[in-house]
Design a protein around this motif. Structure first.
Motif, PDB file in Angstrom:
ATOM      1  N   LEU A   1      -9.150  15.175   9.022  1.00  0.00           N
ATOM      2  CA  LEU A   1      -8.010  14.550   8.361  1.00  0.00           C
ATOM      3  C   LEU A   1      -8.217  13.042   8.303  1.00  0.00           C
ATOM      4  O   LEU A   1      -8.630  12.409   9.282  1.00  0.00           O
ATOM      5  CB  LEU A   1      -6.720  14.859   9.132  1.00  0.00           C
ATOM      6  N   TYR A   2      -7.934  12.472   7.111  1.00  0.00           N
ATOM      7  CA  TYR A   2      -8.067  11.038   6.896  1.00  0.00           C
ATOM      8  C   TYR A   2      -6.724  10.468   6.412  1.00  0.00           C
ATOM      9  O   TYR A   2      -5.973  11.140   5.695  1.00  0.00           O
ATOM     10  CB  TYR A   2      -9.136  10.740   5.843  1.00  0.00           C
ATOM     11  N   ARG A   3      -6.482   9.222   6.792  1.00  0.00           N
ATOM     12  CA  ARG A   3      -5.355   8.487   6.250  1.00  0.00           C
ATOM     13  C   ARG A   3      -5.927   7.473   5.263  1.00  0.00           C
ATOM     14  O   ARG A   3      -6.755   6.629   5.623  1.00  0.00           O
ATOM     15  CB  ARG A   3      -4.570   7.794   7.362  1.00  0.00           C
ATOM     16  N   VAL A   4      -5.440   7.538   4.018  1.00  0.00           N
ATOM     17  CA  VAL A   4      -6.010   6.725   2.945  1.00  0.00           C
ATOM     18  C   VAL A   4      -4.938   5.790   2.391  1.00  0.00           C
ATOM     19  O   VAL A   4      -3.827   6.225   2.062  1.00  0.00           O
ATOM     20  CB  VAL A   4      -6.570   7.609   1.808  1.00  0.00           C
TER      21      VAL A   4
ATOM     22  N   GLY B   1      -3.524   2.445  -7.335  1.00  0.00           N
ATOM     23  CA  GLY B   1      -4.377   3.597  -7.596  1.00  0.00           C
ATOM     24  C   GLY B   1      -5.767   3.484  -7.031  1.00  0.00           C
ATOM     25  O   GLY B   1      -6.574   4.422  -7.146  1.00  0.00           O
ATOM     26  N   GLN B   2      -6.091   2.352  -6.379  1.00  0.00           N
ATOM     27  CA  GLN B   2      -7.415   2.138  -5.801  1.00  0.00           C
ATOM     28  C   GLN B   2      -7.369   2.245  -4.276  1.00  0.00           C
ATOM     29  O   GLN B   2      -6.411   1.781  -3.637  1.00  0.00           O
ATOM     30  CB  GLN B   2      -7.947   0.754  -6.196  1.00  0.00           C
ATOM     31  N   VAL B   3      -8.395   2.863  -3.700  1.00  0.00           N
ATOM     32  CA  VAL B   3      -8.476   2.972  -2.245  1.00  0.00           C
ATOM     33  C   VAL B   3      -8.844   1.613  -1.659  1.00  0.00           C
ATOM     34  O   VAL B   3      -9.866   1.024  -2.046  1.00  0.00           O
ATOM     35  CB  VAL B   3      -9.515   4.027  -1.812  1.00  0.00           C
ATOM     36  N   VAL B   4      -8.000   1.110  -0.752  1.00  0.00           N
ATOM     37  CA  VAL B   4      -8.295  -0.165  -0.098  1.00  0.00           C
ATOM     38  C   VAL B   4      -8.717   0.047   1.362  1.00  0.00           C
ATOM     39  O   VAL B   4      -9.327  -0.839   1.959  1.00  0.00           O
ATOM     40  CB  VAL B   4      -7.081  -1.112  -0.159  1.00  0.00           C
TER      41      VAL B   4
ATOM     42  N   SER C   1       0.827  -1.213   0.000  1.00  0.00           N
ATOM     43  CA  SER C   1       0.000   0.000   0.000  1.00  0.00           C
ATOM     44  C   SER C   1       0.862   1.263   0.000  1.00  0.00           C
ATOM     45  O   SER C   1       1.955   1.287   0.568  1.00  0.00           O
ATOM     46  CB  SER C   1      -0.919   0.028   1.216  1.00  0.00           C
ATOM     47  N   ASP C   2       0.314   2.298  -0.639  1.00  0.00           N
ATOM     48  CA  ASP C   2       0.858   3.652  -0.525  1.00  0.00           C
ATOM     49  C   ASP C   2      -0.120   4.449   0.323  1.00  0.00           C
ATOM     50  O   ASP C   2      -1.340   4.322   0.169  1.00  0.00           O
ATOM     51  CB  ASP C   2       1.007   4.299  -1.899  1.00  0.00           C
TER      52      ASP C   2
END
Length: 421
Positions: free
Chosen positions: A393-396, A401-404, A382-383
């Motif tokens: 604030l969110y950590r994504v 390229g897809q949000v997991v 993951s990146d």
């Protein structure tokens, strides 16, 4: 009259009907003569027969003679302690620790046997001394603090400090260079002092050197602790102006650098950095106290904690204690700061990843950068990005390229001074 033939005596003849009376009479006669002689010595103020020191009979010596005897004996035993290690020898001289033989005590003990307890008791005591012997002790006293200081001086020459393993980071290509640590050596001072107690107190100091055995000391960061560190998990940079505030940032950045955080460990900024005081090298610079701008030692340190906060978020670590500033900071984005204050406000985070992480920071010129190094596989490919939604604030987490996964962190509200007209 029967004549005693000593050459023909045996246990059988001694305890035969004929031999027993003869032996008994002889023993009583010899004992009586011996007791009379010993009693005579005691009555004359001399040490009774059979009282010994170091195998030498002191019987017949008066007080002064006994004193001279013990002084001579003590002098022969007052030798240096020699300690050896690594081809070197270290000596502790008797006068350096105030080693003091208790001569008067030894003389008093020698003179006490066979006298002063009544006729019957004295007679029995003299008999015990004559036939069984009685050993006198010559003890010594020494200054324990002086001995401990001498041992500390020796330890300073033989101890070898362990060296922590560390990681060098090369941001240009993302390369991590692990540097192995080394085991140290330490003299167990308390154990050595205890081992010397008996020979010193009994004046039984060996002529031969005592070989010192040093204990291994593991470094806090071992080579195996960084064995799996292979990537930069997260990094973040902020900028500042050189000066007193910049000097404070440099001190705090060095304090958090080269630190390891094993799985399950929690990091405390205040504990790691320590008090921001003049003695620690901090200078007065701009701070916020009770919601008002002010000047105090350590101004600027919050920039280090805020930069660290962003780096650990990008590395997938878990913040456990974080507080925003009263005002929005100018050196970092909205909701991205973490203020700290001595003994009041701390910034903490925990490593919940499978492997240890390693922190390193540098403040050069006008740039502060914090790196969190770790094991690439811990993030499962993951990146991580930090994204704002309004004031939240969110950590994504992204993969391909897809949000997991996305993770809510906090919502901040800063004080905005009223507009002046």
């Amino acid at each position: 009259m029967q004549i005693l033939n000593l050459e023909n005596w045996s246990f059988k003849t001694i305890f035969s009907a004929k031999g027993l009376p003869i032996m008994t009479a002889a023993a009583v006669l010899a004992g009586g003569i011996a007791m009379a002689a010993s009693d005579s010595i005691a009555d004359s103020g001399k040490i009774v027969s059979g009282v010994k020191y170091d195998g030498e009979d002191l019987g017949g010596l008066n007080s002064q003679q006994a004193t001279n005897f013990f002084q001579k004996s003590a002098k022969s035993k007052m030798r240096p302690i020699t300690l050896a290690y690594g081809g070197n020898e270290f000596q502790i001289l008797p006068e350096e620790i105030n080693l003091n033989p208790q001569i008067d005590k030894a003389v008093a003990e020698a003179e006490s046997y066979g006298r002063g307890k009544g006729l019957v008791t004295d007679f029995a005591d003299q008999a015990a001394c004559l036939f069984g012997g009685r050993d006198v002790k010559l003890n010594a006293l020494y200054d324990e603090e002086l001995l401990n200081q001498k041992i500390a001086d020796i330890a300073a020459q033989v101890d070898v400090q362990p060296v922590n393993a560390r990681c060098n980071v090369y941001p240009a290509n993302g390369m991590i260079e692990p540097i192995a640590g080394s085991i140290g050596k330490k003299l167990n001072r308390e154990k050595l002092a205890e081992s010397l107690k008996e020979p010193l107190e009994n004046l039984a100091i060996s002529n031969n050197p005592i070989n010192l055995e040093l204990e291994d000391v593991e470094p806090f960061i071992r080579t195996e602790d960084i064995a799996n560190i292979d990537t930069i998990l997260g990094q973040y940079s902020t900028y500042y102006y050189p000066g007193d505030r910049g000097d404070n940032i440099w001190i705090a950045a060095n304090a958090i650098s080269n630190k390891i955080l094993k799985t399950g460990w929690e990091f405390s900024f205040n504990t790691t950095v320590g008090p921001r005081t003049w003695e620690a090298g901090y200078k007065p610079a701009g701070v916020i106290i009770n919601g008002k701008p002010d000047i105090d030692y350590g101004g600027g340190v919050c920039q280090v904690s805020s930069t660290l906060y962003n780096a650990i978020l990008l590395a997938g670590l878990t913040p456990t204690e974080r507080t925003p500033h009263f005002f929005q900071s100018t050196y970092i984005g909205y909701g991205r700061d973490a203020t700290v204050a001595d003994g009041q406000i701390d910034f903490k985070f925990r490593n919940d990843l499978p492997h240890p992480v390693y922190l390193t920071a540098n403040a050069t010129g006008s740039t502060l950068t914090v790196y969190v190094l770790g094991t690439k596989a811990d993030l499962n490919g993951s990146d991580i990005a930090l994204e704002m939604d309004g004031n939240s604030l969110y950590r994504v987490y992204y993969q391909g390229g897809q949000v997991v996964k996305d993770e809510y962190l906090h919502t901040d509200q800063y004080y905005t001074p009223p507009a002046t007209t």
